[in-house]
Enzyme design. Structure first.
Site, PDB file in Angstrom:
ATOM      1  N   ASN A  77      -6.229  -2.487   2.281  1.00  0.00           N
ATOM      2  CA  ASN A  77      -6.235  -3.932   2.465  1.00  0.00           C
ATOM      3  C   ASN A  77      -7.663  -4.414   2.610  1.00  0.00           C
ATOM      4  O   ASN A  77      -8.500  -3.723   3.198  1.00  0.00           O
ATOM      5  CB  ASN A  77      -5.468  -4.320   3.736  1.00  0.00           C
ATOM      6  CG  ASN A  77      -3.974  -4.282   3.569  1.00  0.00           C
ATOM      7  OD1 ASN A  77      -3.457  -4.258   2.467  1.00  0.00           O
ATOM      8  ND2 ASN A  77      -3.260  -4.280   4.678  1.00  0.00           N
ATOM      9  N   ARG A 137       0.826  -1.212   0.000  1.00  0.00           N
ATOM     10  CA  ARG A 137       0.000   0.000   0.000  1.00  0.00           C
ATOM     11  C   ARG A 137       0.858   1.258   0.000  1.00  0.00           C
ATOM     12  O   ARG A 137       0.591   2.192  -0.763  1.00  0.00           O
ATOM     13  CB  ARG A 137      -0.957   0.014   1.194  1.00  0.00           C
ATOM     14  CG  ARG A 137      -2.115  -0.962   1.033  1.00  0.00           C
ATOM     15  CD  ARG A 137      -3.005  -0.950   2.248  1.00  0.00           C
ATOM     16  NE  ARG A 137      -2.210  -1.341   3.424  1.00  0.00           N
ATOM     17  CZ  ARG A 137      -2.517  -1.069   4.671  1.00  0.00           C
ATOM     18  NH1 ARG A 137      -3.609  -0.391   4.951  1.00  0.00           N
ATOM     19  NH2 ARG A 137      -1.759  -1.473   5.657  1.00  0.00           N
TER      20      ARG A 137
END
Length: 89
Positions: A37, A19
């Site tokens: 996520n 990320r």
């Protein structure tokens, strides 16, 4: 109007800085959107920007950061939301 794509990234993509790498890379390319996520171990992303830049980003996302192992990316067209920047959710 910018191109928008919704992505689900499969593989070893959680706990490997995927990320943070996505945020950094997308911002460098001038894209807007977000990444987060999901509870099933995948990563979800929304990209908005010029079509060629979105394509470049998706190509880069197949590799990701060094510790990641991307198996596949599900991709679908999405409605542009007019995001100003790219963020981690």
């Amino acid at each position: 109007m910018p191109l928008a794509n919704h992505l689900i990234i499969h593989g070893r993509v959680q706990g490997v800085f995927y990320r943070d790498w996505t945020v950094e890379t997308a911002r460098k390319l001038g894209l807007a959107g977000w990444v987060r996520n999901l509870s099933d171990g995948t990563v979800e992303a929304h990209l908005e920007g010029a079509a060629d830049v979105v394509e470049t980003m998706i190509e880069k996302m197949h590799d990701g950061p060094p510790a990641a192992n991307v198996e596949r990316i599900e991709r679908s067209e999405a409605e542009a939301q007019g995001f100003e920047t790219f963020e981690r959710r």
